[in-house]
Structures are given as structure tokens and as C-alpha cells.
Design a protein around this motif. Structure first.
Motif, short mmCIF file in Angstrom:
data_model
loop_
_atom_site.label_atom_id
_atom_site.label_comp_id
_atom_site.label_asym_id
_atom_site.label_seq_id
_atom_site.Cartn_x
_atom_site.Cartn_y
_atom_site.Cartn_z
N ASP A 77 0.86 -0.96 0.01
CA ASP A 77 0.09 -0.05 0.08
C ASP A 77 0.78 1.33 -0.18
O ASP A 77 2.09 1.02 0.05
CB ASP A 77 -0.98 0.05 1.22
N ASP A 110 -2.27 5.32 -10.60
CA ASP A 110 -2.99 4.51 -9.43
C ASP A 110 -2.38 5.00 -8.20
O ASP A 110 -3.36 4.86 -7.05
CB ASP A 110 -2.86 2.94 -9.84
N ARG A 124 -4.74 6.32 -5.12
CA ARG A 124 -4.70 5.47 -3.75
C ARG A 124 -4.31 6.30 -2.64
O ARG A 124 -5.00 6.37 -1.53
CB ARG A 124 -3.96 4.30 -3.66
N LYS A 147 -9.10 -1.74 1.70
CA LYS A 147 -8.38 -1.87 0.27
C LYS A 147 -6.94 -1.40 0.30
O LYS A 147 -6.32 -0.92 1.20
CB LYS A 147 -9.03 -0.61 -0.48
N GLN A 148 -6.17 -1.81 -0.90
CA GLN A 148 -4.81 -1.33 -0.76
C GLN A 148 -4.43 -1.26 -2.13
O GLN A 148 -5.05 -1.68 -3.08
CB GLN A 148 -3.94 -2.49 -0.02
N ASP A 199 -6.00 -3.81 -5.60
CA ASP A 199 -7.33 -3.17 -5.66
C ASP A 199 -7.12 -1.92 -6.89
O ASP A 199 -7.98 -1.49 -7.58
CB ASP A 199 -7.67 -2.48 -4.52
N TYR A 200 -5.68 -1.77 -7.10
CA TYR A 200 -5.55 -0.86 -8.09
C TYR A 200 -4.69 -1.41 -9.11
O TYR A 200 -4.94 -1.24 -10.25
CB TYR A 200 -4.76 0.41 -7.36
#
Length: 440
Positions: A294, A336, A340, A359-360, A364-365
């Protein structure tokens, strides 16, 4: 009553600059979520990069046509806005062309501003044509969704309007000077707006004052709006490109960083006197997380990179993985990461601290497939005109997959096992390495 315009101007200035400052503080806070990096080394080289790459635009002109157009628009827009200092002083104190006492110097400055304004206008129109008529492939890739495409156009429209307002303001001002209107000091040289001024010949003095004042107000308000729009736009690089280039990579591009924890473990394994079963020293820190999953796992320079990305797509257009049809786009990696990071920042603003949102960045991205498509060739790093390093983020996330999740692709696991057992990535015994000679 005569001070009302000055008060209104001062309010607009304070609100505009204040709102911008508030948003920039958010950017700084978000960047500081990353790990600190020691950048006290290679100071001379870093400053050299700032003057050569950021100020001198040396990596832009690798592609001559867009590079030269960008220099014209960039230099012109920045220099023209030097006049904003005069506008601010005039707006606060109710003066008009406060620097006119400079005489010939002032004439030269205004003439230069006008010529640059025309060049900026032409450059912006050509950029708009390349983006929307010629439709260059790199501006229409899959990551260039509705907002990124619109954002690029919005900035071009902003710049067109600001240049037209600047020239219109000067044209009306010139006509008022020729009419001998009160408060309109005869000063300045107008090589471009003098061609516009004849359009106003039959206008009354009152009408010309309305035109000039309207253009003046819209010009300065437009600049304040533009300033605050930067926070949501890729054009934040106007401000961040200089520090980003300064903090950019100064070691050879092919050199990867070693993890201190892993290095220490290898040294321990190679030390014949070490006790592999010894308990950790008292007070020793627990092993750090390997790699990044992340944005909080990245370092501050990588997060600064994300905010600095211009979305120009030069990195993606040079990427061999992307060229051969794979999902990897270095530009998307940076977009991305920024998206984020903004999401995490909003979470902190809302809750006072980051509350896990399930999410991370990884998964997710950015997809695993994108990460493993990278050949680590550094073409994206070399191509970036503002020294962004997408590869460092890719490698940190790969490291997390391998060392934290044991999620390397099967082919890579096989190669690593072979290196461990055979000293080479191929599944052959060391004694059989040269057998290929006998088969030739």
C-alpha cells in the motif's frame, strides 16, 4: 464606495491563496505518509539535474516538436504571470500600471509579454489539436479515462482564455490611453494587442473601461481559479517538477537497493562463528515488512513522484511490455498510486487518522499481472521528462509478493530453486553445463 473594488480584490486574493495553501498542506501531509529517504548525497549533481532537466527541459526536447512547444508554453506562461505582481499591487491599492515609471524597460516587458502570450496561444492550440484531432495514441490509452482526458483539455482551455483576456485587456487599455482617459497612464508597448485595438475604435470611453475592467478582473480571477485547480490536476507538476527532479535517482539506473535486514541475515549465515539459534538482542526491532502493498509502505520520493506525474505517457510509449500488448503501463502505475494516496488522504481528513478501509494499492488498483510484465529495463525512467521512477514502485510491490506472500510466478519460483540448487537458473547439474558443446 471607491474602495469597494480594492476590498473585493483583497478578499478574492486571500480566499484564493488561502484555499490553495490548505490543499498544498494536504499534499505535503500525504507525501509524508511514506518512509523518509536520506537525500543529503550528490548535492551538486542534484542541483545540476534541476537546472538541466527541470529548468532547461532537456528531456522534453528528445521529441523536438512537442518539446519545443512545451518550452514556449511553459516559459511564456510563467513569464507572462510576472505581470500578476503588478496586477496584485494595482488591485490592492487602486493604482493602474504601477510599474510604468520604469519607462523603456516597462515598454520592453509589456511587449515581451504580448509576444509570449501570442506564442503560448498558438502552442496551446497546437497541443489541443494533437490531443483531440490527431488523437495521438498515448493520450487515448485505457488508463486515460474520462477525467484524465478532460483534465488535459481543461488546462488548455484555461490557458487559451487567460491569454485572450490578457490581450483583450491590453487592447482596451491601449485604446483608452490614446483617448486620453483619466487614470489610464500612457505606458507600455503593445505589438500584438495593437492589432486588436482597432476593433474598439468606435466604442465609447465608458464601454472601453467596462471591457478593460472586465478582462482585468476575469484575468486575475482566472489565475486564482487556475492556481486552485492544480490540486486536482496533473498540472500540479508545474510546482512539483523542481523538487521531484532534485530528489530523483542519482545512482546508476540499473542499481537496485539492498534490504538491510536481508543483508544482515546473509552475513549471519556466512559467519562461521554465529549462532543461528541465538535469541534476538534485547531491544532489537522486529523485522520490517518486506516490500510494499500500500502507499504507506512506499517512501516519500515515490509518493512525490505520484503527485508529479504529468500523464504525458512517454514512459508507457517506451515500455517494451506495453508495446507488445501486455497490461503494464508505467503511467498507470503512477496514476494508481496517486489515486490511492488521495483516497488514504481523504480517509485521514475525515477520521483524524487512517481507518482501515479494506483496500490497498496492490490488488485493488495495481494487478499482479501488471507487475510481473515489467522487464526492469528502465526505459520508463529514462523517458520521463521530470525524473519519475515507476520501476521502483513495481520492484517494491514485487518484493512484497515474493517475500511476504510467496506469490512469485511459477516460472520465477522454478528459476530461483534452480539457482539455489544448481547455481544457475536452468535445471541442469553444474557438471553438465557444458554438454551443449557436444550436441552442437
Amino acid at each position: 464606495m471607491q474602495y469597494i473594488p480594492n476590498i473585493l480584490f483583497l478578499i478574492a486574493l486571500v480566499v484564493g491563496v488561502g484555499f490553495f495553501t490548505m490543499n498544498i498542506r494536504k499534499v505535503i501531509r500525504n507525501i509524508k505518509l511514506g518512509h523518509g529517504v536520506d537525500t543529503s548525497d550528490h548535492k551538486a549533481e542534484r542541483w545540476g539535474n534541476v537546472f538541466r532537466i527541470a529548468l532547461g527541459q532537456s528531456k522534453m526536447v528528445v521529441r523536438p516538436i512537442p518539446g519545443l512547444l512545451h518550452i514556449v508554453v511553459y516559459v511564456g506562461f510563467i513569464i507572462i504571470n510576472i505581470e500578476v505582481m503588478e496586477i496584485v499591487i494595482d488591485g490592492i491599492f487602486g493604482t493602474h500600471r504601477i510599474f510604468s515609471f520604469l519607462g523603456p524597460v516597462y515598454d520592453f516587458l509589456i511587449a515581451s509579454f504580448e509576444i509570449l502570450a501570442l506564442l503560448v496561444l498558438v502552442g496551446v492550440i497546437l497541443f489541443w489539436t494533437r490531443r483531440n484531432v490527431q488523437k495521438l495514441k498515448r493520450f487515448w490509452a485505457r488508463e486515460m479515462t474520462e477525467w484524465p482526458k478532460n483534465d488535459g483539455n481543461f488546462i488548455l482551455y484555461f490557458e487559451m482564455i487567460l491569454m485572450v483576456l490578457f490581450l483583450t485587456m491590453n487592447a482596451a487599455d491601449l485604446q483608452l490611453q490614446q483617448m486620453g482617459a483619466a487614470h489610464y497612464t500612457q505606458a507600455g508597448s503593445f505589438p500584438v494587442s495593437s492589432f486588436i485595438a482597432p476593433l474598439f475604435e468606435n466604442f465609447s470611453e465608458a464601454t472601453l473601461i467596462i471591457i478593460e475592467r472586465t478582462a482585468w478582473w476575469l484575468h486575475i480571477l482566472g489565475i486564482l481559479i487556475f492556481l486552485n485547480y492544480l490540486y486536482w490536476s496533473k498540472h500540479l507538476h508545474i510546482m512539483l517538477a523542481f523538487p521531484n527532479v532534485y530528489f530523483g535517482k542519482v545512482v546508476p539506473k540499473g542499481k537496485f537497493k539492498n534490504l538491510e535486514a536481508v543483508t544482515n541475515e546473509v552475513k549471519l549465515m556466512m559467519d562461521p562463528n554465529a549462532d543461528p539459534f541465538a535469541a534476538p538482542a534485547e531491544g532489537a526491532e522486529a523485522p520490517a515488512k518486506f516490500g510494499a502493498s500500500d502507499v504507506m509502505d512506499l517512501n516519500q520520493i515515490q509518493l512525490l513522484n505520484a503527485y508529479t506525474c504529468t500523464e504525458c505517457g512517454r514512459c508507457t510509449s517506451e515500455c517494451p511490455a506495453n508495446i507488445t500488448g501486455k497490461k503494464l503501463s508505467p503511467r498507470k502505475i503512477m496514476m494508481d498510486t496517486r489515486d490511492r494516496l488521495e483516497e488514504v488522504g481523504k480517509n485521514i481528513t475525515k477520521n483524524g487518522e487512517f481507518k482501515p478501509d479494506g483496500k490497498q494499492l496492490l490488488g485493488d488498483y495495481i494487478l499482479h499481472e501488471e507487475l510481473w510484465a515489467c522487464t526492469t529495463c528502465n526505459a520508463c525512467v529514462e523517458a520521463c521528462p521530470v525524473s519519475i521512477d515507476p520501476l521502483s514502485i513495481i520492484m517494491d510491490m514485487r518484493q512484497y509478493l515474493v517475500m511476504e506472500q510467496s506469490a512469485a510466478p511459477m516460472e520465477l519460483n522454478g528459476a530461483m530453486t534452480n539457482i539455489e540448487n544448481n547455481g544457475a537458473p536452468w535445471p541442469y547439474n553444474q557438471m553438465d553445463r557444458l554438454n551443449w558443446k557436444n550436441e552442437a
